[in-house]
Every structure is written in structure tokens, then in C-alpha cells.
Design a protein around this motif. Structure first.
Motif, PDB file in Angstrom:
ATOM      1  N   MET A   5      33.241  50.504  57.322  1.00  0.00           N
ATOM      2  CA  MET A   5      34.183  49.776  56.465  1.00  0.00           C
ATOM      3  C   MET A   5      33.993  50.179  55.001  1.00  0.00           C
ATOM      4  O   MET A   5      32.880  50.232  54.506  1.00  0.00           O
ATOM      5  N   GLU A   6      35.098  50.456  54.362  1.00  0.00           N
ATOM      6  CA  GLU A   6      35.021  50.840  52.952  1.00  0.00           C
ATOM      7  C   GLU A   6      34.714  49.627  52.081  1.00  0.00           C
ATOM      8  O   GLU A   6      35.047  48.507  52.427  1.00  0.00           O
ATOM      9  N   THR A   7      34.096  49.918  50.960  1.00  0.00           N
ATOM     10  CA  THR A   7      33.827  48.841  50.020  1.00  0.00           C
ATOM     11  C   THR A   7      34.843  48.901  48.886  1.00  0.00           C
ATOM     12  O   THR A   7      35.484  49.923  48.653  1.00  0.00           O
ATOM     13  N   VAL A   8      34.964  47.800  48.192  1.00  0.00           N
ATOM     14  CA  VAL A   8      35.856  47.713  47.041  1.00  0.00           C
ATOM     15  C   VAL A   8      35.136  48.311  45.840  1.00  0.00           C
ATOM     16  O   VAL A   8      33.959  48.016  45.603  1.00  0.00           O
ATOM     17  N   ILE A   9      35.839  49.123  45.099  1.00  0.00           N
ATOM     18  CA  ILE A   9      35.285  49.713  43.875  1.00  0.00           C
ATOM     19  C   ILE A   9      36.036  49.105  42.698  1.00  0.00           C
ATOM     20  O   ILE A   9      37.268  49.093  42.677  1.00  0.00           O
ATOM     21  N   VAL A  10      35.297  48.568  41.731  1.00  0.00           N
ATOM     22  CA  VAL A  10      35.898  48.082  40.503  1.00  0.00           C
ATOM     23  C   VAL A  10      35.510  49.068  39.412  1.00  0.00           C
ATOM     24  O   VAL A  10      34.336  49.339  39.196  1.00  0.00           O
ATOM     25  N   GLU A  11      36.530  49.621  38.756  1.00  0.00           N
ATOM     26  CA  GLU A  11      36.255  50.603  37.702  1.00  0.00           C
ATOM     27  C   GLU A  11      37.206  50.403  36.537  1.00  0.00           C
ATOM     28  O   GLU A  11      38.244  49.745  36.672  1.00  0.00           O
ATOM     29  N   LYS A  12      36.843  51.003  35.406  1.00  0.00           N
ATOM     30  CA  LYS A  12      37.693  50.928  34.234  1.00  0.00           C
ATOM     31  C   LYS A  12      38.989  51.689  34.500  1.00  0.00           C
ATOM     32  O   LYS A  12      38.993  52.723  35.156  1.00  0.00           O
ATOM     33  N   TYR A  13      40.053  51.148  33.977  1.00  0.00           N
ATOM     34  CA  TYR A  13      41.365  51.768  34.102  1.00  0.00           C
ATOM     35  C   TYR A  13      41.367  53.145  33.451  1.00  0.00           C
ATOM     36  O   TYR A  13      40.761  53.352  32.409  1.00  0.00           O
ATOM     37  N   SER A  14      42.080  54.066  34.080  1.00  0.00           N
ATOM     38  CA  SER A  14      42.381  55.351  33.448  1.00  0.00           C
ATOM     39  C   SER A  14      43.853  55.669  33.698  1.00  0.00           C
ATOM     40  O   SER A  14      44.472  55.162  34.648  1.00  0.00           O
ATOM     41  N   LYS A  15      44.418  56.492  32.826  1.00  0.00           N
ATOM     42  CA  LYS A  15      45.868  56.759  32.769  1.00  0.00           C
ATOM     43  C   LYS A  15      46.461  57.187  34.111  1.00  0.00           C
ATOM     44  O   LYS A  15      47.615  56.887  34.404  1.00  0.00           O
ATOM     45  N   GLU A  16      45.683  57.862  34.936  1.00  0.00           N
ATOM     46  CA  GLU A  16      46.209  58.336  36.225  1.00  0.00           C
ATOM     47  C   GLU A  16      46.705  57.188  37.107  1.00  0.00           C
ATOM     48  O   GLU A  16      47.486  57.398  38.033  1.00  0.00           O
ATOM     49  N   TYR A  17      46.258  55.974  36.834  1.00  0.00           N
ATOM     50  CA  TYR A  17      46.624  54.820  37.645  1.00  0.00           C
ATOM     51  C   TYR A  17      47.791  54.006  37.078  1.00  0.00           C
ATOM     52  O   TYR A  17      48.148  52.974  37.632  1.00  0.00           O
ATOM     53  N   GLN A  18      48.377  54.445  35.978  1.00  0.00           N
ATOM     54  CA  GLN A  18      49.384  53.643  35.277  1.00  0.00           C
ATOM     55  C   GLN A  18      50.534  53.200  36.184  1.00  0.00           C
ATOM     56  O   GLN A  18      50.856  52.020  36.243  1.00  0.00           O
ATOM     57  N   ASP A  19      51.167  54.129  36.889  1.00  0.00           N
ATOM     58  CA  ASP A  19      52.327  53.765  37.711  1.00  0.00           C
ATOM     59  C   ASP A  19      51.943  52.785  38.816  1.00  0.00           C
ATOM     60  O   ASP A  19      52.687  51.839  39.097  1.00  0.00           O
ATOM     61  N   GLU A  20      50.800  52.995  39.431  1.00  0.00           N
ATOM     62  CA  GLU A  20      50.351  52.116  40.511  1.00  0.00           C
ATOM     63  C   GLU A  20      50.035  50.708  39.990  1.00  0.00           C
ATOM     64  O   GLU A  20      50.343  49.709  40.639  1.00  0.00           O
ATOM     65  N   VAL A  21      49.445  50.636  38.796  1.00  0.00           N
ATOM     66  CA  VAL A  21      49.138  49.343  38.177  1.00  0.00           C
ATOM     67  C   VAL A  21      50.431  48.590  37.870  1.00  0.00           C
ATOM     68  O   VAL A  21      50.580  47.406  38.196  1.00  0.00           O
TER      69      VAL A  21
END
Length: 162
Positions: A1-17
Motif C-alpha cells: 500500500m502506498e503512503t501519502v506524501i505531503v510536500e511543498k507545492y511546486s509549479k508543475e502541480y498548478q493545474d491539478e491543484v
């Protein structure tokens, strides 16, 4: 089972956010709000990740399932913003909201922020319970710090001390 990763936002995620937040606001809670009503979402680095604040994302199985942000508002105070968790990932099963909140409060403590305030809508009843379980107390709008950025949709306010 994968774990949840919490990380600082970066621009590559803008559209998904943006997609995650708008979907929750509009489709799930019928809040008539657009991307244009939230210019912060198009400029997360300048809006949240400068001036003592930050923005985090929760990733599970290569998809963004949650967000949370902190704005430093001076006087050792911060504003919690943009806390959203995809419906299928809410609750105790994944603990996404808890992980995001722990990241935010830990970071705030390290950066000398002692009080965190937030505004929400009456519609987010489960969020109210979550905040109350996590040591936030409801406060009147009149006692918010002058620097707190009130959103048009905010009708209910909370505060916690770290």
C-alpha cells in the motif's frame, strides 16, 4: 500500500491543484466561485510561498488528494487557507487532512507563528468538526486580527494557539 506524501507545492502541480479545489467548491458544495475569483491559485509561489507562508499538497498514488496553505499575517499570526481534501480521501482511512494540518502547524511553529486563524463557510460542516477536534475554537468575526484576509464566502471563523 502506498503512503501519502505531503510536500511543498511546486509549479508543475498548478493545474491539478486548481482542478481539485474548483471541483470541491463548485461540484460538491455548489459554491459559485471561479478560478478568476481566486487569483491566488494562479500565483501560489508569490501569494503563499513568500513573506513567511507556504502551500503544501498531499499526494497519493501519483495524484493530488489534498491541499493546505498558510499566510503569515504578522504579529506571530497566520491564516490557514485552501484546505481541501478529495471526497474519497476524507476521514480516518487516509488521514489526509490530519497530515496536512500537522505539516502546517509544525512549519508554523518552526517559523515563530503562535496563532492560526481560519475562515470557512457554514456548508463545510465536516470541516467544522475536524477543526474543533484539532484544537481550533470558533470565534466571532469581530475578534479576527486586522491583517486576517477575509474571503467573501467566509462566514465562520476559528483560531488555535500553537
Amino acid at each position: 500500500m502506498e503512503t501519502v506524501i505531503v510536500e511543498k507545492y511546486s509549479k508543475e502541480y498548478q493545474d491539478e491543484v486548481i482542478d481539485l479545489i474548483l471541483t470541491i467548491q463548485r461540484s460538491e458544495f455548489n459554491i459559485p466561485i471561479s478560478k478568476e475569483d481566486q487569483p491566488d491559485l494562479s500565483d501560489i509561489p508569490n501569494f503563499y510561498q513568500s513573506g513567511g507562508g507556504n502551500f503544501w499538497i498531499a499526494i497519493y498514488e501519483q495524484q493530488i488528494v489534498g491541499t493546505i496553505a498558510l499566510i503569515a499575517i504578522g504579529n506571530q499570526q497566520g491564516a490557514l487557507r485552501k484546505m481541501f481534501v478529495k471526497a474519497d480521501y476524507r476521514g480516518k482511512g487516509h488521514n489526509i487532512a490530519k497530515l496536512l494540518l500537522l505539516q502546517l502547524t509544525s512549519w508554523a511553529s518552526e517559523h515563530n507563528i503562535r496563532e492560526i486563524y481560519l475562515g470557512t463557510t457554514e456548508k463545510f460542516v465536516a470541516a467544522h468538526r475536524f477543526y474543533e477536534k484539532n484544537n481550533f475554537v470558533q470565534i466571532a468575526k469581530e475578534v479576527l486580527p486586522d491583517a486576517f484576509p477575509i474571503m467573501k464566502v467566509d462566514t465562520r471563523f476559528y483560531k488555535t494557539r500553537l
